[in-house]
Design a protein around this motif. Structure first.
Motif, PDB file in Angstrom:
ATOM      1  N   SER A   1     -33.264  -8.974  34.545  1.00  0.00           N
ATOM      2  CA  SER A   1     -32.714  -7.621  34.436  1.00  0.00           C
ATOM      3  C   SER A   1     -32.814  -7.122  32.997  1.00  0.00           C
ATOM      4  O   SER A   1     -33.190  -5.970  32.741  1.00  0.00           O
ATOM      5  N   ALA A   2     -32.454  -7.998  32.071  1.00  0.00           N
ATOM      6  CA  ALA A   2     -32.492  -7.614  30.655  1.00  0.00           C
ATOM      7  C   ALA A   2     -33.910  -7.224  30.250  1.00  0.00           C
ATOM      8  O   ALA A   2     -34.131  -6.217  29.554  1.00  0.00           O
ATOM      9  N   ALA A   3     -34.881  -8.020  30.698  1.00  0.00           N
ATOM     10  CA  ALA A   3     -36.286  -7.725  30.368  1.00  0.00           C
ATOM     11  C   ALA A   3     -36.731  -6.421  31.037  1.00  0.00           C
ATOM     12  O   ALA A   3     -37.435  -5.603  30.429  1.00  0.00           O
ATOM     13  N   LEU A   4     -36.299  -6.222  32.267  1.00  0.00           N
ATOM     14  CA  LEU A   4     -36.685  -5.019  33.010  1.00  0.00           C
ATOM     15  C   LEU A   4     -36.256  -3.748  32.275  1.00  0.00           C
ATOM     16  O   LEU A   4     -37.061  -2.838  32.058  1.00  0.00           O
ATOM     17  N   VAL A   5     -34.985  -3.681  31.893  1.00  0.00           N
ATOM     18  CA  VAL A   5     -34.501  -2.456  31.238  1.00  0.00           C
ATOM     19  C   VAL A   5     -35.074  -2.329  29.828  1.00  0.00           C
ATOM     20  O   VAL A   5     -35.401  -1.225  29.370  1.00  0.00           O
ATOM     21  N   ARG A   6     -35.235  -3.457  29.159  1.00  0.00           N
ATOM     22  CA  ARG A   6     -35.790  -3.421  27.798  1.00  0.00           C
ATOM     23  C   ARG A   6     -37.238  -2.929  27.827  1.00  0.00           C
ATOM     24  O   ARG A   6     -37.617  -2.032  27.071  1.00  0.00           O
ATOM     25  N   ASP A   7     -38.013  -3.489  28.719  1.00  0.00           N
ATOM     26  CA  ASP A   7     -39.420  -3.093  28.819  1.00  0.00           C
ATOM     27  C   ASP A   7     -39.570  -1.640  29.245  1.00  0.00           C
ATOM     28  O   ASP A   7     -40.564  -0.985  28.924  1.00  0.00           O
ATOM     29  N   ALA A   8     -38.582  -1.137  29.991  1.00  0.00           N
ATOM     30  CA  ALA A   8     -38.631   0.260  30.427  1.00  0.00           C
ATOM     31  C   ALA A   8     -38.166   1.212  29.329  1.00  0.00           C
ATOM     32  O   ALA A   8     -38.259   2.433  29.487  1.00  0.00           O
ATOM     33  N   GLY A   9     -37.627   0.660  28.259  1.00  0.00           N
ATOM     34  CA  GLY A   9     -37.134   1.504  27.164  1.00  0.00           C
ATOM     35  C   GLY A   9     -35.786   2.135  27.426  1.00  0.00           C
ATOM     36  O   GLY A   9     -35.382   3.070  26.739  1.00  0.00           O
TER      37      GLY A   9
END
Lengths: 292, 292
Positions: B73-81
């Motif tokens: 989840s953390a990577a998902l939102v981070r990668d989405a900006g």
């Protein structure tokens, strides 16, 4: 001091005919039965039931009183020896006819021999978001009504309602707010209602009760249970069935100088479906166990 | 800053693929979409939907994050900006495992890159009438959690809930009460949530918002409509559909020095039955019309 009306009908629903012993009458000295607790019990039967149960006080509502007849209702309770502890209700100051309705309500309270007219101030007008404006209107309306109330010997008793009713029933949501308005007037003309159901959650309620002092016009009890039903109006429980510290609140109003009646007022669809004398008996029982 | 996940699925439900123009992005600069508003929208689709709509912030809940996986989840939102504006929720201090649960929640907030952990403090223990005791326990629990929160760089954000939830969800019922606890701690470690739905009725709310100042950890909006449904939890409406002065409250938090995100958080069974991107679009629309 007897129950002249509908004695046969009451016997048929198994209400004791004899007055209770002196000890029970002493314990119930401050008890008042708000008739909305047994909404569908006809007024004459409520009155007879209260007398039979040794209940000295009754809280009345305008609609059933009008249905029975104002003068006839006044005679009924007077002849039964009951004290009318309050009349519900004036208020709803956003209605077009609020002035006439409230002047009538004051006169009805006087005719019934009660000094306390409970005011439920009304919510927001349809489509409005102006809660400050609605609150200002409450104060203005009470100022307009106060002279008539004083002349009639009736106190306008502002009832703060639980904040879940702020939008649609009463923009006065806390005891502090009710007192902010009441304190602009003579304590004999404008007071406040302390209803446990509406105020129990407020961390300032004990300070506000102390502040209220001789403005406490009525003290009402019922109990808080969850889940709340749709519309939230009929979710109240009998004293002792929920989580409110009823005895602590009663002790607080007493410590503030209040020595008046304690009304049991419960709105509950299941209770309304039960025979009135059962609900009265359960109210008395809850009062004796959890309030006094 | 693109939406890598589930693009095909989103196109199928008619979400625009292109980023909105700069003007729209500026208007939404502070907007955050709390994922509970579209409870059944899978996390990857919520994130992609926010990116496609030009929404810069998202409020997350622990349960869907756990389901998707914390690190994922953390990577998902981070990668989405996207900025994670808050994590819901810690609290419920009457539960047996409250300490471990809340320590975990703090760590999860840190892992997700948000500084704000929303605390819903819990109601009365089953069978209890001791609201003072429950409130004292909240303060004690926060004192126990504060060192871990400080070390993790996460602020404990006390959310007062509407008093209709005092018995079963949160004994902290007003912003004033939340601040009475928060002020015992460093403003960077313990703050408060201002959720319009919970505080709008309070005649002291504007004074308390001014008092809150830099303790305002989150500002959430939705709207109040009646009648409330059974259980009262899912009765919230989209911004603009009800009677809350949302813009006035937003201006008040701004005047108190808050310049952070504005989360739209709506619990509504009908909204939950709609496609997520429709609910997001309606949230954006309500925000632009009634909040900014």
């Amino acid at each position: 001091m007897t129950a002249p009306a509908a004695a046969g009908g009451l016997a048929a629903v198994n209400v004791p005919a004899a007055r209770p012993p002196a000890e029970a009458r002493t314990a119930l000295r401050r008890f008042s039965f708000n008739q909305a607790t047994a909404k569908h019990w006809p007024l004459a039967e409520v009155v007879a039931g209260c007398v039979a149960a040794g209940v000295p006080g009754i809280g009345l509502w305008r609609e059933p009183v009008a249905e029975y007849g104002l003068a006839r209702s006044a005679a009924l309770v007077r002849d039964a020896g009951l004290t009318v502890t309050s009349l519900c209700r004036g208020g709803f100051f956003t209605a077009d006819d609020w002035r006439d309705e409230n002047l009538r309500a004051i006169d009805e309270a006087a005719a019934l021999g009660t000094t306390e007219l409970v005011l439920v101030s009304g919510g927001l007008p349809a489509g409005s978001r102006d809660i400050d404006g609605a609150r200002a209107r409450v104060a203005d309306a009470i100022a307009e009504l106060a002279p008539h109330a004083r002349a009639a010997g009736v106190r306008l008793a502002i009832e703060p309602l639980h904040p879940m009713f702020s939008a649609d029933r009463c923009v006065i949501a806390t005891l502090g707010q009710a007192l902010d308005i009441a304190e602009r007037f003579d304590p004999g003309v404008v007071g406040v209602v302390v209803d446990a159901y509406h105020v129990w959650w407020d961390d300032t309620v004990y300070a506000q009760i102390a502040r209220a002092g001789d403005r406490i016009a009525a003290f009402q009890v019922c109990d808080w249970v969850t889940p709340l039903p749709e519309g939230v109006l009929l979710g109240r429980a009998l004293p002792g069935e929920g989580c409110i510290e009823l005895r602590r609140l009663r002790e607080a109003v007493d410590a503030a100088g209040y020595s008046g009646p304690v009304e049991v007022e419960v709105f509950n669809a299941e209770a309304w479906a039960r025979p009135g004398h059962e609900v009265l008996a359960a109210s008395v029982d809850g009062y004796l166990r959890h309030v006094v």
